[in-house]
Design a protein around this motif. Structure first.
Motif, PDB file in Angstrom:
ATOM      1  N   THR A  50       0.829  -1.211   0.000  1.00 42.61           N
ATOM      2  CA  THR A  50       0.000   0.000   0.000  1.00 42.61           C
ATOM      3  C   THR A  50       0.860   1.258   0.000  1.00 42.61           C
ATOM      4  O   THR A  50       0.516   2.248  -0.636  1.00 42.61           O
ATOM      5  N   PHE A  51       1.988   1.196   0.691  1.00 47.74           N
ATOM      6  CA  PHE A  51       2.869   2.379   0.739  1.00 47.74           C
ATOM      7  C   PHE A  51       3.868   2.408  -0.429  1.00 47.74           C
ATOM      8  O   PHE A  51       4.530   3.417  -0.640  1.00 47.74           O
ATOM      9  N   ASN A  52       3.965   1.273  -1.151  1.00 45.91           N
ATOM     10  CA  ASN A  52       4.986   1.198  -2.211  1.00 45.91           C
ATOM     11  C   ASN A  52       4.421   0.663  -3.526  1.00 45.91           C
ATOM     12  O   ASN A  52       5.130   0.001  -4.290  1.00 45.91           O
ATOM     13  N   GLY A  53       3.153   0.920  -3.794  1.00 42.97           N
ATOM     14  CA  GLY A  53       2.535   0.382  -5.015  1.00 42.97           C
ATOM     15  C   GLY A  53       3.193   0.923  -6.275  1.00 42.97           C
ATOM     16  O   GLY A  53       3.874   1.958  -6.258  1.00 42.97           O
ATOM     17  N   ASP A  54       3.011   0.206  -7.388  1.00 40.26           N
ATOM     18  CA  ASP A  54       3.571   0.652  -8.666  1.00 40.26           C
ATOM     19  C   ASP A  54       2.738   1.797  -9.251  1.00 40.26           C
ATOM     20  O   ASP A  54       3.245   2.641  -9.958  1.00 40.26           O
ATOM     21  N   ARG A  55       1.417   1.745  -9.010  1.00 38.10           N
ATOM     22  CA  ARG A  55       0.524   2.798  -9.521  1.00 38.10           C
ATOM     23  C   ARG A  55      -0.777   2.793  -8.746  1.00 38.10           C
ATOM     24  O   ARG A  55      -1.149   1.781  -8.134  1.00 38.10           O
ATOM     25  N   ILE A  56      -1.429   3.970  -8.808  1.00 36.98           N
ATOM     26  CA  ILE A  56      -2.783   4.072  -8.261  1.00 36.98           C
ATOM     27  C   ILE A  56      -3.679   4.369  -9.455  1.00 36.98           C
ATOM     28  O   ILE A  56      -3.451   5.347 -10.178  1.00 36.98           O
ATOM     29  N   VAL A  57      -4.639   3.478  -9.708  1.00 37.09           N
ATOM     30  CA  VAL A  57      -5.531   3.661 -10.856  1.00 37.09           C
ATOM     31  C   VAL A  57      -6.798   4.370 -10.392  1.00 37.09           C
ATOM     32  O   VAL A  57      -7.440   3.945  -9.421  1.00 37.09           O
ATOM     33  N   ILE A  58      -7.127   5.465 -11.064  1.00 31.41           N
ATOM     34  CA  ILE A  58      -8.333   6.226 -10.715  1.00 31.41           C
ATOM     35  C   ILE A  58      -9.208   6.329 -11.961  1.00 31.41           C
ATOM     36  O   ILE A  58      -8.829   6.966 -12.951  1.00 31.41           O
ATOM     37  N   GLY A  59     -10.358   5.656 -11.899  1.00 38.92           N
ATOM     38  CA  GLY A  59     -11.284   5.700 -13.030  1.00 38.92           C
ATOM     39  C   GLY A  59     -12.474   6.571 -12.657  1.00 38.92           C
ATOM     40  O   GLY A  59     -13.160   6.297 -11.674  1.00 38.92           O
ATOM     41  N   SER A  60     -12.694   7.635 -13.449  1.00 39.58           N
ATOM     42  CA  SER A  60     -13.753   8.560 -13.062  1.00 39.58           C
ATOM     43  C   SER A  60     -14.311   9.285 -14.280  1.00 39.58           C
ATOM     44  O   SER A  60     -13.581   9.508 -15.251  1.00 39.58           O
ATOM     45  N   ASP A  61     -15.601   9.638 -14.209  1.00 41.84           N
ATOM     46  CA  ASP A  61     -16.131  10.500 -15.278  1.00 41.84           C
ATOM     47  C   ASP A  61     -16.353  11.914 -14.733  1.00 41.84           C
ATOM     48  O   ASP A  61     -16.937  12.758 -15.391  1.00 41.84           O
ATOM     49  N   SER A  62     -15.871  12.148 -13.481  1.00 39.18           N
ATOM     50  CA  SER A  62     -15.960  13.489 -12.906  1.00 39.18           C
ATOM     51  C   SER A  62     -14.544  13.960 -12.565  1.00 39.18           C
ATOM     52  O   SER A  62     -13.894  13.417 -11.659  1.00 39.18           O
ATOM     53  N   PRO A  63     -14.014  14.956 -13.286  1.00 39.89           N
ATOM     54  CA  PRO A  63     -12.664  15.440 -12.996  1.00 39.89           C
ATOM     55  C   PRO A  63     -12.521  15.868 -11.538  1.00 39.89           C
ATOM     56  O   PRO A  63     -11.488  15.624 -10.910  1.00 39.89           O
ATOM     57  N   PHE A  64     -13.589  16.447 -10.966  1.00 37.89           N
ATOM     58  CA  PHE A  64     -13.519  16.901  -9.571  1.00 37.89           C
ATOM     59  C   PHE A  64     -13.303  15.692  -8.650  1.00 37.89           C
ATOM     60  O   PHE A  64     -12.394  15.683  -7.807  1.00 37.89           O
ATOM     61  N   ALA A  65     -14.139  14.652  -8.812  1.00 36.17           N
ATOM     62  CA  ALA A  65     -14.049  13.485  -7.934  1.00 36.17           C
ATOM     63  C   ALA A  65     -12.695  12.776  -8.103  1.00 36.17           C
ATOM     64  O   ALA A  65     -12.066  12.354  -7.125  1.00 36.17           O
ATOM     65  N   GLY A  66     -12.241  12.697  -9.371  1.00 39.63           N
ATOM     66  CA  GLY A  66     -10.937  12.078  -9.635  1.00 39.63           C
ATOM     67  C   GLY A  66      -9.837  12.825  -8.890  1.00 39.63           C
ATOM     68  O   GLY A  66      -8.937  12.214  -8.297  1.00 39.63           O
TER      69      GLY A  66
END
Ligand code: NAD
Ligand code: UPG
Length: 441
Positions: free
Chosen positions: A163-179
């Motif tokens: 969790t502290f050393n992940g390769d990437r954090i994937v964020i899927g969103s259709d709201s730029p604000f929420a992303g």
């Protein structure tokens, strides 16, 4: 940095680790679970799961007042900036993902949402599920919200580290604000962020797990060929892995993949493909190879002994991998059942997962107090989980404790050279068999 008020729904391997990690980086986190026992235990500072480093971090943040536990969704959701969904999505009998826990959380949120929040799905869910969550909540509340897919890639046994050393954090969103809210929440981790649409994020999770499972089944097929052709899969994997396009990771041949994710997620992806009339031939083969692989030690033992009736087998390791107490889809469960059916007496030992194993194994299985007493007087040993406790034993120690002696190593824990002269037959995966030189009489 603006610290947020976060609710995490579900305190399993993903939910608890996520909640603890988010509190460690400064957020105010309330974890909610329907399991009263789990909540009571966490309030006493006891983690309900075994995960290296988790207990200390949980206690530290609980005592600092940044982390709390409740069974009340109402309490957890009040004024939350973000609500993380981390409930289970187990496999149904037909292989599809069981979404009833997701559905119940959607109901909980619709009922108790009082002000705008970003709803973040960490659970692994079939493509289109976040659309369902959004539509369901929209239909049942007037409060505004956004939905973000934020799949989790941690591994059990190293969940805190990952969790502290992940390769990437994937964020899927259709709201730029929420992303952006979710990116900001995660900023202190300092992990690269990959932003995409919701459906692609959902697919990234399944595709990643399916690809890793494919790598494992592929190397296991190569291992079988190595055995038949006199090659050594360890060297083959090393030689392949040095090509950066292939990479050295996840090329360890063994008795297949188990655990709470690969088996169910590969099956779910086959079903997801089927729903849009695509036969995922490759992934079906990956699953079939793994089915055979999980039974491999049994085949080897039957070939060695002829019959297993009356033989005592020491089973070293029951967890699906080291450093976890998780027994979901562990090869040991299949092996214990099949060994008992074949008439063998099984004595099992695991440093951490024995309580869980006792609930799953046939009644005829005995459990030892330590590795040496499991081995003592047994005809053979099955090395199922590569715990350090087992790897630390010298080959000669096996030889002196076992009756026959023969070791079936499902995780290639030992160097072949070190086995020569140890006074024991040694079978591993995809490597030549080492036989004791016996005098002819
Ligand atoms: N275990 C892993 O290593 C891992 C890694 C990445 C992703 N995932 C995915 O994350 C999800 C969670 O997996 P897990 O292994 O942490 O699950 P888990 O079964 O260990 O924990 C789920 C928890 O959710 C609770 N729960 C169920 N319904 C609830 C509700 N309505 N409100 C509050 N709590 C509720 C359960 O009581 C349980 O404690 C799954 O989709 C899984 O595929 C798991
Ligand atoms: O080279 C290898 C690597 C792993 N395994 C087996 O594969 C299974 C899964 O191992 P691992 O991936 O280390 O553990 P998990 O906790 O199941 O983690 C996987 O599943 C999680 C749940 O989706 C994802 O988040 C992780 O990224 C993904 O690695 C275990 O049975 C391992 O023994 C092998 O046989 N050979």
């Amino acid at each position: 940095m603006i610290f947020k008020k976060i609710a995490v729904v579900g305190t399993g391997y993903v939910g608890l680790v996520t909640g603890v990690a988010l509190s460690e980086i400064g957020h105010s986190v309330t974890c909610v679970d329907i399991d009263e026992q789990k909540v009571a235990s966490m309030r006493e500072g006891i983690s309900p799961i075994y995960e290296p480093g988790l207990s200390d971090l949980m206690k530290k943040n609980y005592e600092a007042g940044r982390l709390s536990f409740t069974t009340s969704h109402e309490l957890a959701f009040s004024d939350a900036d973000a609500i993380y969904i981390a409930v289970g999505t187990p496999q149904k009998e037909d292989g599809t993902a069981d979404l009833r826990f997701i559905e119940s959380v959607a109901r909980n949120i619709a009922e108790h949402l009082t002000s705008y929040a970003v709803i973040v799905t960490k659970s692994t869910v079939p493509v289109g599920t976040n659309d369902y969550i959004k539509q369901y909540i929209e239909k049942h509340t007037d409060v505004s919200f956004d939905v973000v897919s934020n799949p989790e890639f941690l591994r059990e046994g190293s969940a805190v580290h990952d969790t502290f050393n992940g390769d990437r954090i994937v964020i899927g969103s259709d709201s730029p604000f929420a992303g952006q809210v979710i990116e900001d929440i995660n900023a202190p981790f300092g992990i690269p962020v990959f932003k995409t649409d919701i459906r692609s994020a959902e697919m990234i999770k399944y595709a990643s797990n399916a690809f890793l499972a494919t790598k494992i089944s592929f190397v296991n097929e190569i291992a079988t060929l190595c055995e038949k052709l006199g090659a050594n899969v360890e060297d083959v994997a090393k030689g392949m892995g040095q090509d950066k396009r292939i990479g050295e990771k996840f090329l360890n041949a063994g008795i297949g993949y188990g655990g709470s994710c690969f088996p169910k997620d590969t099956s779910a992806l086959v079903q997801i493909a089927g729903n849009v009339e695509h036969e995922f031939t490759l992934l079906k083969a990956v699953i079939e190879v793994n089915y055979k692989q999980q039974r491999l030690l049994l085949d080897k033992a039957k070939e060695h002994f002829g019959s297993l009736r009356g033989k005592t087998i020491a089973m070293l390791g029951t967890a699906f991998k080291p450093n976890t107490d998780d027994m979901r889809e562990a090869a040991s469960t299949i092996l214990a059942r099949e060994l008992v059916l074949a008439g063998a007496h099984v004595v099992a030992y695991d440093p951490i997962a024995m309580d869980a194993a006792k609930k799953l194994f046939p009644e005829a299985v005995d459990f030892a107090e330590n590795v040496k007493s499991a081995l003592k007087g047994a005809d053979a040993a099955f090395l199922v989980t590569e715990w350090d406790d087992f790897k630390e034993l010298r080959p000669e120690q096996y030889a002196s404790l076992l009756k026959e002696p023969v070791l079936f190593d499902g995780r290639n824990c030992y160097d072949l050279e070190g086995m020569k002269g140890a006074g024991m037959d040694y079978y591993s995966i995809g490597r030549p068999v080492v036989k004791v030189e016996r005098e002819l009489v």
